[in-house]
Motif scaffolding. Sequence first.
Motif, short mmCIF file in Angstrom:
data_model
loop_
_atom_site.label_atom_id
_atom_site.label_comp_id
_atom_site.label_asym_id
_atom_site.label_seq_id
_atom_site.Cartn_x
_atom_site.Cartn_y
_atom_site.Cartn_z
N TYR A 54 0.83 -1.20 0.00
CA TYR A 54 0.00 0.00 0.00
C TYR A 54 0.87 1.26 0.00
O TYR A 54 0.67 2.17 -0.81
N VAL A 55 1.82 1.32 0.92
CA VAL A 55 2.66 2.51 1.05
C VAL A 55 3.52 2.71 -0.20
O VAL A 55 3.68 3.83 -0.69
N ALA A 56 4.06 1.62 -0.74
CA ALA A 56 4.93 1.73 -1.92
C ALA A 56 4.14 2.23 -3.14
O ALA A 56 4.59 3.14 -3.85
N ILE A 57 2.97 1.65 -3.38
CA ILE A 57 2.18 2.06 -4.55
C ILE A 57 1.62 3.46 -4.34
O ILE A 57 1.56 4.26 -5.29
N LYS A 58 1.26 3.79 -3.12
CA LYS A 58 0.80 5.16 -2.84
C LYS A 58 1.92 6.17 -3.07
O LYS A 58 1.69 7.23 -3.64
N GLU A 59 3.13 5.85 -2.65
CA GLU A 59 4.26 6.74 -2.90
C GLU A 59 4.51 6.87 -4.40
O GLU A 59 4.80 7.97 -4.88
N LYS A 60 4.38 5.78 -5.13
CA LYS A 60 4.56 5.84 -6.58
C LYS A 60 3.51 6.76 -7.19
O LYS A 60 3.82 7.58 -8.07
N LYS A 61 2.28 6.64 -6.73
CA LYS A 61 1.21 7.50 -7.23
C LYS A 61 1.50 8.97 -6.94
O LYS A 61 1.42 9.81 -7.84
N ASN A 62 1.86 9.27 -5.72
CA ASN A 62 2.06 10.67 -5.31
C ASN A 62 3.33 11.29 -5.87
O ASN A 62 3.31 12.42 -6.35
N ASP A 63 4.44 10.56 -5.82
CA ASP A 63 5.72 11.14 -6.18
C ASP A 63 6.07 10.99 -7.67
O ASP A 63 6.68 11.88 -8.25
N PHE A 64 5.73 9.86 -8.25
CA PHE A 64 6.11 9.61 -9.63
C PHE A 64 5.02 10.04 -10.61
O PHE A 64 5.28 10.67 -11.62
N VAL A 150 -4.39 -3.55 -4.47
CA VAL A 150 -3.98 -2.24 -3.94
C VAL A 150 -4.10 -1.17 -5.02
O VAL A 150 -4.57 -0.05 -4.75
N ALA A 151 -3.71 -1.48 -6.25
CA ALA A 151 -3.83 -0.52 -7.35
C ALA A 151 -5.28 -0.14 -7.59
O ALA A 151 -5.58 1.01 -7.92
N LEU A 152 -6.17 -1.10 -7.41
CA LEU A 152 -7.60 -0.83 -7.57
C LEU A 152 -8.07 0.23 -6.57
O LEU A 152 -8.82 1.15 -6.92
N PHE A 153 -7.61 0.12 -5.34
CA PHE A 153 -8.00 1.08 -4.31
C PHE A 153 -7.31 2.43 -4.46
O PHE A 153 -7.86 3.46 -4.08
#
Length: 160
Positions: A54-64, A150-153
Motif C-alpha cells: 500500500y505505502v509503496a504504490i501510494k508513494e509511486k502514485k504521489n511522487d512519480f 492495492v492498485a484498484l483502491f
Amino acid sequence: MKKFGIEIKWGIRYAFLWILWLFIEKSSGYYEAKISDHALYSMLFTFIIIFVYYVAIKEKKNDFFKGNMNWKQGCVSGIILTMVIALLTPFCQIIFHKAIAPEFFPNMIEYSISKGNSAETAKNYFNLSSYILQSVFGVLSLGVVLSAVVALFLQTKNKK
C-alpha cells in the motif's frame, strides 16, 4: 533505473522488515518451545506485506505519477516491487537459515515427524532449497494479487 527507484527502495525495506520479523519469531520461541504455533504466527506478517504494498504504490502514485495514477500503472508498479522482492528472497532465506536460525530446519523436521509425517517427507519439505522455492513462488503469486487489489483502491477516480 530511477524510474523504478521507489519499487527498489520498498523492496529493500521489505527484505529488512522480513529479516526483522524472522528475528522476532526466533526471539519469541517460535522455532523451539512454541513451534506448534509457528505457522499461525508467521501469517501475521501478511499484514505487514499489505502495508508495504500500500505505502509503496501510494508513494509511486504521489511522487512519480503526481497524484494521477490509473489501475494499470499501479499494478505495474506493484508487479515490479514483487519482482524486486522475489530477487531478494533467496538472500533473505540464506541469511536467516545460516546466520539467524540454523536450528529452524532440524526443529521443524523433528516437529513434523512428531505429527506423523515421515522423516523423508519432512526433510524434503524443510530444507533451504525447498524454502527458497516456496518463498519465491509465494512472493510472486501473492505479490501479483496484492498489486492488482492495492492498485484498484489507489487508482485515481475519474471526476465527472
